[in-house]
Design an enzyme around this catalytic site. Structure first.
Site, PDB file in Angstrom:
ATOM      1  N   ASP A  61      29.640  63.749-122.963  1.00 17.96           N
ATOM      2  CA  ASP A  61      30.726  63.004-122.329  1.00 17.96           C
ATOM      3  C   ASP A  61      32.009  63.693-122.761  1.00 17.96           C
ATOM      4  O   ASP A  61      32.346  63.700-123.961  1.00 17.96           O
ATOM      5  CB  ASP A  61      30.710  61.534-122.790  1.00 17.96           C
ATOM      6  CG  ASP A  61      31.826  60.704-122.156  1.00 17.96           C
ATOM      7  OD1 ASP A  61      32.870  61.293-121.755  1.00 17.96           O
ATOM      8  OD2 ASP A  61      31.674  59.483-122.067  1.00 17.96           O
ATOM      9  N   ASN A  88      33.470  71.708-115.475  1.00 14.61           N
ATOM     10  CA  ASN A  88      33.389  71.209-114.097  1.00 14.61           C
ATOM     11  C   ASN A  88      33.584  69.704-113.985  1.00 14.61           C
ATOM     12  O   ASN A  88      34.033  69.215-112.946  1.00 14.61           O
ATOM     13  CB  ASN A  88      32.023  71.615-113.523  1.00 14.61           C
ATOM     14  CG  ASN A  88      31.711  70.886-112.238  1.00 14.61           C
ATOM     15  OD1 ASN A  88      32.192  71.245-111.174  1.00 14.61           O
ATOM     16  ND2 ASN A  88      30.884  69.835-112.339  1.00 14.61           N
ATOM     17  N   TYR A 166      45.061  62.237-109.536  1.00 18.63           N
ATOM     18  CA  TYR A 166      44.116  63.357-109.383  1.00 18.63           C
ATOM     19  C   TYR A 166      44.819  64.702-109.171  1.00 18.63           C
ATOM     20  O   TYR A 166      44.557  65.661-109.907  1.00 18.63           O
ATOM     21  CB  TYR A 166      43.162  63.068-108.224  1.00 18.63           C
ATOM     22  CG  TYR A 166      42.135  64.160-108.014  1.00 18.63           C
ATOM     23  CD1 TYR A 166      41.124  64.383-108.959  1.00 18.63           C
ATOM     24  CD2 TYR A 166      42.169  64.984-106.888  1.00 18.63           C
ATOM     25  CE1 TYR A 166      40.177  65.386-108.786  1.00 18.63           C
ATOM     26  CE2 TYR A 166      41.225  65.983-106.703  1.00 18.63           C
ATOM     27  CZ  TYR A 166      40.236  66.182-107.646  1.00 18.63           C
ATOM     28  OH  TYR A 166      39.307  67.184-107.478  1.00 18.63           O
ATOM     29  N   LYS A 170      45.087  68.259-111.785  1.00 17.18           N
ATOM     30  CA  LYS A 170      44.636  69.636-111.548  1.00 17.18           C
ATOM     31  C   LYS A 170      45.797  70.624-111.739  1.00 17.18           C
ATOM     32  O   LYS A 170      45.580  71.750-112.182  1.00 17.18           O
ATOM     33  CB  LYS A 170      44.014  69.752-110.156  1.00 17.18           C
ATOM     34  CG  LYS A 170      42.734  68.907-109.971  1.00 17.18           C
ATOM     35  CD  LYS A 170      41.632  69.269-110.964  1.00 17.18           C
ATOM     36  CE  LYS A 170      40.319  68.570-110.624  1.00 17.18           C
ATOM     37  NZ  LYS A 170      39.221  68.906-111.556  1.00 17.18           N
ATOM     38  N   THR A 201      30.567  65.713-101.657  1.00 15.14           N
ATOM     39  CA  THR A 201      29.963  65.190-102.891  1.00 15.14           C
ATOM     40  C   THR A 201      30.359  63.717-103.038  1.00 15.14           C
ATOM     41  O   THR A 201      31.189  63.209-102.291  1.00 15.14           O
ATOM     42  CB  THR A 201      30.467  65.947-104.146  1.00 15.14           C
ATOM     43  OG1 THR A 201      31.871  65.681-104.294  1.00 15.14           O
ATOM     44  CG2 THR A 201      30.216  67.444-104.068  1.00 15.14           C
TER      45      THR A 201
HETATM   46  P1  NAP Z   1      30.811  64.689-108.364  1.00 15.70           P
HETATM   47  O1  NAP Z   1      29.625  64.918-107.490  1.00 15.70           O
HETATM   48  O2  NAP Z   1      31.397  63.326-108.442  1.00 15.70           O
HETATM   49  O3  NAP Z   1      30.449  65.209-109.820  1.00 15.70           O
HETATM   50  C1  NAP Z   1      31.307  65.004-110.902  1.00 15.70           C
HETATM   51  C2  NAP Z   1      30.530  65.250-112.169  1.00 15.70           C
HETATM   52  O4  NAP Z   1      31.395  65.045-113.283  1.00 15.70           O
HETATM   53  C3  NAP Z   1      29.347  64.273-112.342  1.00 15.70           C
HETATM   54  O5  NAP Z   1      28.267  64.954-112.909  1.00 15.70           O
HETATM   55  C4  NAP Z   1      29.909  63.251-113.308  1.00 15.70           C
HETATM   56  O6  NAP Z   1      28.906  62.592-114.076  1.00 15.70           O
HETATM   57  C5  NAP Z   1      30.724  64.181-114.197  1.00 15.70           C
HETATM   58  N1  NAP Z   1      31.648  63.477-115.064  1.00 15.70           N
HETATM   59  C6  NAP Z   1      32.656  62.635-114.754  1.00 15.70           C
HETATM   60  N2  NAP Z   1      33.234  62.162-115.863  1.00 15.70           N
HETATM   61  C7  NAP Z   1      32.574  62.724-116.921  1.00 15.70           C
HETATM   62  C8  NAP Z   1      32.699  62.630-118.317  1.00 15.70           C
HETATM   63  N3  NAP Z   1      33.611  61.836-118.904  1.00 15.70           N
HETATM   64  N4  NAP Z   1      31.855  63.366-119.076  1.00 15.70           N
HETATM   65  C9  NAP Z   1      30.925  64.157-118.524  1.00 15.70           C
HETATM   66  N5  NAP Z   1      30.734  64.272-117.199  1.00 15.70           N
HETATM   67  C10 NAP Z   1      31.569  63.554-116.412  1.00 15.70           C
HETATM   68  O7  NAP Z   1      32.029  65.617-107.942  1.00 15.70           O
HETATM   69  P2  NAP Z   1      32.135  67.161-107.501  1.00 15.70           P
HETATM   70  O8  NAP Z   1      32.778  67.165-106.166  1.00 15.70           O
HETATM   71  O9  NAP Z   1      30.870  67.879-107.717  1.00 15.70           O
HETATM   72  O10 NAP Z   1      33.249  67.632-108.541  1.00 15.70           O
HETATM   73  C11 NAP Z   1      33.055  68.648-109.504  1.00 15.70           C
HETATM   74  C12 NAP Z   1      34.417  69.249-109.837  1.00 15.70           C
HETATM   75  O11 NAP Z   1      34.962  69.889-108.674  1.00 15.70           O
HETATM   76  C13 NAP Z   1      35.461  68.220-110.286  1.00 15.70           C
HETATM   77  O12 NAP Z   1      36.226  68.749-111.352  1.00 15.70           O
HETATM   78  C14 NAP Z   1      36.321  68.060-109.044  1.00 15.70           C
HETATM   79  O13 NAP Z   1      37.631  67.630-109.357  1.00 15.70           O
HETATM   80  C15 NAP Z   1      36.292  69.460-108.477  1.00 15.70           C
HETATM   81  N6  NAP Z   1      36.646  69.543-107.049  1.00 15.70           N
HETATM   82  C16 NAP Z   1      35.848  68.964-106.114  1.00 15.70           C
HETATM   83  C17 NAP Z   1      36.220  69.086-104.759  1.00 15.70           C
HETATM   84  C18 NAP Z   1      35.371  68.495-103.667  1.00 15.70           C
HETATM   85  O14 NAP Z   1      35.764  68.645-102.488  1.00 15.70           O
HETATM   86  N7  NAP Z   1      34.241  67.851-103.961  1.00 15.70           N
HETATM   87  C19 NAP Z   1      37.384  69.765-104.403  1.00 15.70           C
HETATM   88  C20 NAP Z   1      38.160  70.331-105.399  1.00 15.70           C
HETATM   89  C21 NAP Z   1      37.772  70.229-106.726  1.00 15.70           C
HETATM   90  P3  NAP Z   1      28.326  61.136-113.674  1.00 15.70           P
HETATM   91  O15 NAP Z   1      27.248  61.370-112.643  1.00 15.70           O
HETATM   92  O16 NAP Z   1      27.806  60.626-114.973  1.00 15.70           O
HETATM   93  O17 NAP Z   1      29.480  60.337-113.130  1.00 15.70           O
END
Ligand code: NAP
Length: 243
Positions: A61, A88, A166, A170, A201
């Site tokens: 975490d 990530n 958010y 970033k 996601t």
């Molecule tokens: P996601 O599917 O919601 O995955 C987020 C991950 O972060 C999950 O595994 C979640 O775990 C974990 N997490 C959250 N809080 C945490 C904590 N305190 N300790 C450990 N793990 C934690 O989102 P995603 O889209 O794959 O996002 C991954 C990264 O890409 C993020 O940094 C996001 O800001 C960035 N991003 C995403 C997009 C997009 O379009 N999706 C665009 C730009 C940037 P749990 O399952 O336990 O909640």
């Protein structure tokens, strides 16, 4: 010490993090699946291993000092070093996030995960990274953190709602990335920020238009940079992103 490269991806039980693990695994890395929930972590590791990835679970975490210290201990014991860290894990904090109406606690929570979490994990892992011949740190940012894009013509990520927790988290993460690159200049540690594009996601209710595999590409490229690669930059698949 084993020749196989070792990576750790935070927030790797689903979404882009999971795809980064799969991608690094396909390149031959042994990859730690950093995840805070035991059941979600175990099922991701089982699925990855069934797909031929040398994945292992790392309870993690990013907001918890003891958890992060223990994660570093686990990697130390398993491999004695770390070659790649992909920060990530991230949260949006939920929408709406209009600046004029936001609960300050939301901003604090998002910064705690998306920024302080990265610093906490990076500093815990740095002693292990310094033992690698070519350590790489990738911070998963977003083009929503680009002040230029937020204030310029709209792109697919900035047509979304205003998000005072958010998006600035970033921007803050990008600034933190640059400070790490400055301190680590002259060492073999390369540290960069990546934007995955707009990926379907949980984070956005699967409204994104790219796959998690697409979203993993820029992070995997930065995780596997040659020694003369860039540091302190901010990249998407198409190239550098303006700050
Ligand atoms: P996601 O599917 O919601 O995955 C987020 C991950 O972060 C999950 O595994 C979640 O775990 C974990 N997490 C959250 N809080 C945490 C904590 N305190 N300790 C450990 N793990 C934690 O989102 P995603 O889209 O794959 O996002 C991954 C990264 O890409 C993020 O940094 C996001 O800001 C960035 N991003 C995403 C997009 C997009 O379009 N999706 C665009 C730009 C940037 P749990 O399952 O336990 O909640």
């Amino acid at each position: 010490m084993s020749e196989q490269k070792i990576a750790l991806v935070t927030g790797a039980n689903k979404g882009i993090g999971y795809a980064i693990v799969a991608g690094l695994g396909a390149l031959g890395y042994s990859v730690g699946v950093g995840a805070r929930d035991a059941a979600r972590r175990d099922s991701a590791v089982a699925k990855l291993r069934a797909g031929g990835v040398d994945a292992f679970g790392v309870p993690l975490d990013v907001t918890d000092d003891a958890s992060v210290t223990d994660a570093a201990g686990l990697i130390e014991q398993r491999a004695g070093r770390l070659d790649v860290l992909v920060n990530n894990a991230g949260i949006t904090g939920g929408m709406p996030q209009e600046p004029t109406r936001v609960d300050p606690a939301t901003v604090r929570t998002v910064v705690e995960t998306n920024v302080i979490g990265v610093i906490r994990v990076t500093n815990a892992m740095l002693p292990l990274l310094r033992r690698s011949a070519s350590p790489r740190i990738v911070n998963m940012s977003s083009s929503t953190g680009s002040l230029t894009r937020q204030s310029g013509p709209e792109d697919p990520l900035t047509t979304g709602p205003v998000a005072v927790a958010y998006a600035p988290s970033k921007t803050f993460l990008n600034a933190v990335t640059v400070q790490y690159a400055r301190e680590l200049r002259g060492t073999n540690v390369l540290v960069n920020a990546a934007c995955p594009g707009f990926v379907a996601t949980d984070l956005n209710g699967f409204r994104g238009v790219r796959t998690p595999e697409d979203g993993a590409t820029s992070a995997i490229r930065l995780a596997t940079l040659p020694d003369d690669g860039p540091t302190g930059g901010f990249f998407e698949d198409a190239g550098p992103i303006p700050w």
